[in-house]
Write an enzyme that holds these catalytic residues in place. Structure first.
Site, mmCIF file in Angstrom:
data_model
loop_
_atom_site.group_PDB
_atom_site.id
_atom_site.type_symbol
_atom_site.label_atom_id
_atom_site.label_comp_id
_atom_site.label_asym_id
_atom_site.label_seq_id
_atom_site.Cartn_x
_atom_site.Cartn_y
_atom_site.Cartn_z
ATOM 1 N N ASP A 39 1.027 -1.131 0.092
ATOM 2 C CA ASP A 39 0.045 0.364 0.045
ATOM 3 C C ASP A 39 0.511 0.991 0.276
ATOM 4 O O ASP A 39 2.182 1.077 0.351
ATOM 5 C CB ASP A 39 -1.153 0.427 1.249
ATOM 6 C CG ASP A 39 -1.701 1.373 1.185
ATOM 7 O OD1 ASP A 39 -2.496 1.287 0.220
ATOM 8 O OD2 ASP A 39 -2.153 1.916 2.247
ATOM 9 N N SER A 40 0.516 2.471 -0.092
ATOM 10 C CA SER A 40 0.564 2.912 -0.111
ATOM 11 C C SER A 40 1.161 4.115 1.261
ATOM 12 O O SER A 40 2.099 4.548 1.274
ATOM 13 C CB SER A 40 0.255 4.625 -0.916
ATOM 14 O OG SER A 40 -0.561 5.016 -0.080
ATOM 15 N N TYR A 71 0.068 8.135 -2.367
ATOM 16 C CA TYR A 71 0.211 8.348 -4.366
ATOM 17 C C TYR A 71 -1.126 8.944 -4.525
ATOM 18 O O TYR A 71 -1.116 9.398 -5.852
ATOM 19 C CB TYR A 71 -0.572 6.829 -4.468
ATOM 20 C CG TYR A 71 0.649 5.984 -4.111
ATOM 21 C CD1 TYR A 71 1.847 6.354 -3.264
ATOM 22 C CD2 TYR A 71 1.186 4.606 -4.294
ATOM 23 C CE1 TYR A 71 2.911 5.332 -3.382
ATOM 24 C CE2 TYR A 71 2.212 4.098 -4.488
ATOM 25 C CZ TYR A 71 3.144 4.647 -3.834
ATOM 26 O OH TYR A 71 3.924 3.546 -3.410
ATOM 27 N N CYS A 102 -3.931 -1.168 -2.050
ATOM 28 C CA CYS A 102 -4.033 1.070 -2.136
ATOM 29 C C CYS A 102 -5.257 0.993 -3.633
ATOM 30 O O CYS A 102 -4.469 0.256 -5.307
ATOM 31 C CB CYS A 102 -2.767 0.995 -2.258
ATOM 32 S SG CYS A 102 -3.033 2.866 -3.535
ATOM 33 N N ASN A 103 -5.909 1.852 -3.347
ATOM 34 C CA ASN A 103 -7.333 1.621 -4.400
ATOM 35 C C ASN A 103 -6.964 2.523 -5.618
ATOM 36 O O ASN A 103 -6.700 1.958 -6.608
ATOM 37 C CB ASN A 103 -8.421 2.633 -3.730
ATOM 38 C CG ASN A 103 -9.513 1.564 -2.984
ATOM 39 O OD1 ASN A 103 -9.796 0.583 -3.672
ATOM 40 N ND2 ASN A 103 -8.859 1.185 -1.747
ATOM 41 N N THR A 104 -5.636 2.871 -5.612
ATOM 42 C CA THR A 104 -5.203 4.799 -6.363
ATOM 43 C C THR A 104 -3.368 3.134 -7.341
ATOM 44 O O THR A 104 -4.148 3.119 -8.635
ATOM 45 C CB THR A 104 -4.756 5.140 -6.145
ATOM 46 O OG1 THR A 104 -5.291 6.408 -5.211
ATOM 47 C CG2 THR A 104 -3.802 6.075 -6.881
ATOM 48 N N GLU A 181 -2.578 8.993 8.308
ATOM 49 C CA GLU A 181 -0.994 8.364 8.229
ATOM 50 C C GLU A 181 -0.023 9.503 9.014
ATOM 51 O O GLU A 181 1.010 9.254 9.949
ATOM 52 C CB GLU A 181 -0.370 9.037 6.391
ATOM 53 C CG GLU A 181 -0.616 8.090 5.598
ATOM 54 C CD GLU A 181 -0.185 6.163 5.370
ATOM 55 O OE1 GLU A 181 1.575 6.574 6.109
ATOM 56 O OE2 GLU A 181 -0.589 6.136 4.852
ATOM 57 N N CYS A 213 -10.987 3.578 -0.690
ATOM 58 C CA CYS A 213 -9.175 4.105 -0.429
ATOM 59 C C CYS A 213 -9.636 3.100 1.022
ATOM 60 O O CYS A 213 -10.099 3.300 1.569
ATOM 61 C CB CYS A 213 -9.463 5.701 0.011
ATOM 62 S SG CYS A 213 -7.903 5.474 0.708
ATOM 63 N N HIS A 215 -7.065 3.353 3.444
ATOM 64 C CA HIS A 215 -6.967 3.890 4.646
ATOM 65 C C HIS A 215 -8.590 4.766 5.374
ATOM 66 O O HIS A 215 -8.253 4.699 7.058
ATOM 67 C CB HIS A 215 -6.724 5.465 4.440
ATOM 68 C CG HIS A 215 -4.781 5.197 3.937
ATOM 69 N ND1 HIS A 215 -4.248 4.875 2.913
ATOM 70 C CD2 HIS A 215 -3.447 5.309 4.788
ATOM 71 C CE1 HIS A 215 -3.207 4.812 3.086
ATOM 72 N NE2 HIS A 215 -2.762 5.420 3.761
#
Length: 300
Positions: A39-40, A71, A102-104, A181, A213, A215
């Site tokens: 993941d980011s 990201y 990570c969705n992006t 984060e 996302c 997160h």
């Protein structure tokens, strides 16, 4: 020189560990290889938690690229490049599967990564869309995500492939990832940002909202406060773990029930902050290795 020797020593340890496993397991060694999840940042821990619950016998190697998160605001080319770099690192661990949590990165890099490795690679967009289709009654679904995910229209495409008549309302929520984060997902600041970001959904008759996302599940309680308990919040982690189980079963590489799991965590940013968030989310203390990106990756 110290960085190089650290990296070489690390790779040799992996090599001898793999050789030892092959001697013990023979042709069945592949089933005991780890699932690599990336993941980011810390968001992919939501997927890790669900994999631990559904597949407690599996080994997991996780990489959170916290130094370069988020990201979402980055260009597609940049996201692909960053994802490829993380994958190259994880491939050194000899995984049996890669999960882009990570969705992006899933939206823009999934097919690129699939074409570059010879093991199964899955993302989180299709599982999230599948879960929403199962849950919605009205056929009116909301999606929130990073700028990159929303701009890609990945969820809209996936949802309409499953149901051409579904109505989708999407909104980017770029301030959510930094809150998570920074470990501020229980703060008053987070509550204010969630409210101001989602209040417009009060006038849209959705019955389900995809947390697009990984997160965002950290903010589930606040999102429910704003939207009301009647709105189903779709966390793709559970459906992603189902898909992991299905793929591993199809490939006949599920870990043995009696296998002893192990968990390795790597991040590129502050490992103390990552460790603190991981402990809160996973309800366990984890050892985290910090990776410093450079010509040679230095592992602390």
């Amino acid at each position: 020189l110290m960085r190089l020797s650290s990296c070489v020593s690390f790779e040799m340890n992996i090599f001898y560990s793999c050789m030892e496993l092959i001697k013990v397991e023979g042709s069945g060694a592949k089933v005991q290889k780890p699932i690599a999840i990336l993941d980011s940042g810390v968001g992919g821990l939501t997927v890790v938690k669900e994999v631990m619950r559904q597949l407690p016998q599996e080994r997991i190697v996780y990489f959170g690229d916290t130094a370069r998160a988020p990201y979402g605001p980055r260009s597609s080319r940049e996201v692909i490049s960053l994802t490829e770099q993380v994958v190259r690192f994880l491939v050194r661990m000899d995984p049996k599967m890669i999960v882009i949590a990570c969705n992006t990165a899933t939206a823009v890099a999934l097919e690129t990564i699939r074409s570059s490795v010879n093991i199964p690679v899955i993302g989180v967009v299709h599982p999230g869309a599948t879960a929403a289709i199962k849950k919605t009654v009205s056929g009116i679904v909301g999606v929130i995500g990073t700028e990159g995910t929303i701009h890609s229209k990945a969820y809209e495409k996936a949802l309409r492939e499953m149901d051409p008549h579904i109505k989708v309302y999407s909104k980017a929520c770029p301030l959510f990832v930094p809150l998570v984060e920074q470990g501020q997902y229980n703060s008053a600041k987070a509550r204010a940002i969630v409210h101001s970001s989602l209040v417009e959904f009060h006038s849209i008759p959705i019955d389900s909202l995809i947390l697009g996302c990984t997160h965002y599940p950290f903010l589930t309680s606040m999102i429910s406060e704003v939207l009301g308990e009647q709105i189903h919040l779709i966390n793709s982690a559970e459906e992603t773990a189902f898909q992991i189980t299905h793929v591993l079963s199809e490939e006949d590489i599920l870990a043995k029930v009696e296998a002893e799991p192990s968990f390795e965590f790597y991040c590129s940013g502050n490992k103390e902050l990552f460790s603190s968030i991981a402990k809160q989310w996973l309800n366990r203390t984890v050892k985290v290795h910090q990776v410093e990106w450079g010509i040679v990756q230095h592992i602390v």
